[in-house]
Scaffold this motif. Sequence first.
Motif, mmCIF file in Angstrom:
data_model
loop_
_atom_site.group_PDB
_atom_site.id
_atom_site.type_symbol
_atom_site.label_atom_id
_atom_site.label_comp_id
_atom_site.label_asym_id
_atom_site.label_seq_id
_atom_site.Cartn_x
_atom_site.Cartn_y
_atom_site.Cartn_z
ATOM 1 N N CYS A 96 0.871 -1.176 0.000
ATOM 2 C CA CYS A 96 0.000 0.000 0.000
ATOM 3 C C CYS A 96 0.907 1.225 0.000
ATOM 4 O O CYS A 96 2.056 1.159 0.454
ATOM 5 C CB CYS A 96 -0.903 0.047 1.233
ATOM 6 N N GLY A 97 0.395 2.339 -0.489
ATOM 7 C CA GLY A 97 1.219 3.536 -0.496
ATOM 8 C C GLY A 97 0.395 4.779 -0.774
ATOM 9 O O GLY A 97 -0.827 4.709 -0.949
ATOM 10 N N ILE A 98 1.088 5.897 -0.786
ATOM 11 C CA ILE A 98 0.441 7.163 -1.104
ATOM 12 C C ILE A 98 0.965 7.613 -2.462
ATOM 13 O O ILE A 98 2.153 7.903 -2.624
ATOM 14 C CB ILE A 98 0.719 8.213 -0.024
ATOM 15 N N TYR A 99 0.068 7.586 -3.432
ATOM 16 C CA TYR A 99 0.407 7.933 -4.809
ATOM 17 C C TYR A 99 -0.425 9.139 -5.218
ATOM 18 O O TYR A 99 -1.655 9.129 -5.072
ATOM 19 C CB TYR A 99 0.135 6.745 -5.738
ATOM 20 N N ALA A 100 0.233 10.169 -5.709
ATOM 21 C CA ALA A 100 -0.454 11.409 -6.106
ATOM 22 C C ALA A 100 -1.325 11.935 -4.974
ATOM 23 O O ALA A 100 -2.432 12.430 -5.197
ATOM 24 C CB ALA A 100 -1.277 11.191 -7.369
ATOM 25 N N GLY A 101 -0.825 11.778 -3.745
ATOM 26 C CA GLY A 101 -1.506 12.300 -2.574
ATOM 27 C C GLY A 101 -2.639 11.446 -2.049
ATOM 28 O O GLY A 101 -3.287 11.810 -1.061
ATOM 29 N N GLN A 102 -2.890 10.279 -2.684
ATOM 30 C CA GLN A 102 -4.003 9.418 -2.286
ATOM 31 C C GLN A 102 -3.495 8.061 -1.804
ATOM 32 O O GLN A 102 -2.570 7.489 -2.405
ATOM 33 C CB GLN A 102 -4.945 9.196 -3.473
ATOM 34 N N PRO A 103 -4.083 7.510 -0.733
ATOM 35 C CA PRO A 103 -3.718 6.162 -0.306
ATOM 36 C C PRO A 103 -4.252 5.139 -1.297
ATOM 37 O O PRO A 103 -5.431 5.193 -1.669
ATOM 38 C CB PRO A 103 -4.399 6.026 1.060
ATOM 39 N N VAL A 104 -3.399 4.226 -1.745
ATOM 40 C CA VAL A 104 -3.797 3.237 -2.748
ATOM 41 C C VAL A 104 -3.366 1.844 -2.309
ATOM 42 O O VAL A 104 -2.390 1.673 -1.567
ATOM 43 C CB VAL A 104 -3.214 3.560 -4.146
#
Length: 238
Positions: free
Chosen positions: A164-172
Amino acid sequence: MRPSGRDLSEMRPVSIETGVTKHAEGSCMIRMGDTHVLCTATLEDRVPPFIKGSGLGWVTAEYGMLPRSTTSRMRREAAAGKQGGRTVEIQRLIGRSLRAGVDRVALGERQITVDCDVIQADGGTRCASITGGWVALRLAVNKLIKAGDVISDPLLDPVAAVSCGIYAGQPVLDLDYPEDSEAGVDGNFVMLGGGRLIEVQMSAEGSTFSREQLDELMELAAKGVGELAAMQRAATSA
């Protein structure tokens, strides 16, 4: 919008094909999107010297990437004469993750080695290896149970992992390579099927994260691991 077009909480397509090799006591090919890993489990009536005579079993793992599993050819580690630091770190992670779901007393004094070979990499190879590795382990243990070599089932609960991570400011959930390479924060979550944590590897990659964001990522990870555990059970129930 994610590069793949997936929703923020959507996994990549996952498939688990079992019995893919002739000789291993347990085997599967796990595909998580474009990450494909061959996992095999080998039973041996021996244990490492440091637990010999203890009555405890042992589960260990080895990990490797084929030369063209990535966009450009990697040199075989055997040609270099030693494993790289990343390889050693990942195979230790796989081994201790799988052991967390094993009753080593019930397993008895024997060793199961899980080999994870990355055929094609597109992010999340260690998570796919842990998830597929448990399937291979489950199939090998099923043979012990069928043969009457163990009295009770030594596998307590499925073990699965997801990134899981934060991509373009969103948790994904479940990062593929384009996301992983640009994520401000990324992590790997290893859990039992019932939701208990085994290991969390989190790091900021150019951006810090808040406690609230960590909680969001934990929720996504629990969702992903729950889906993977259901697939693991389905793949090994026959």
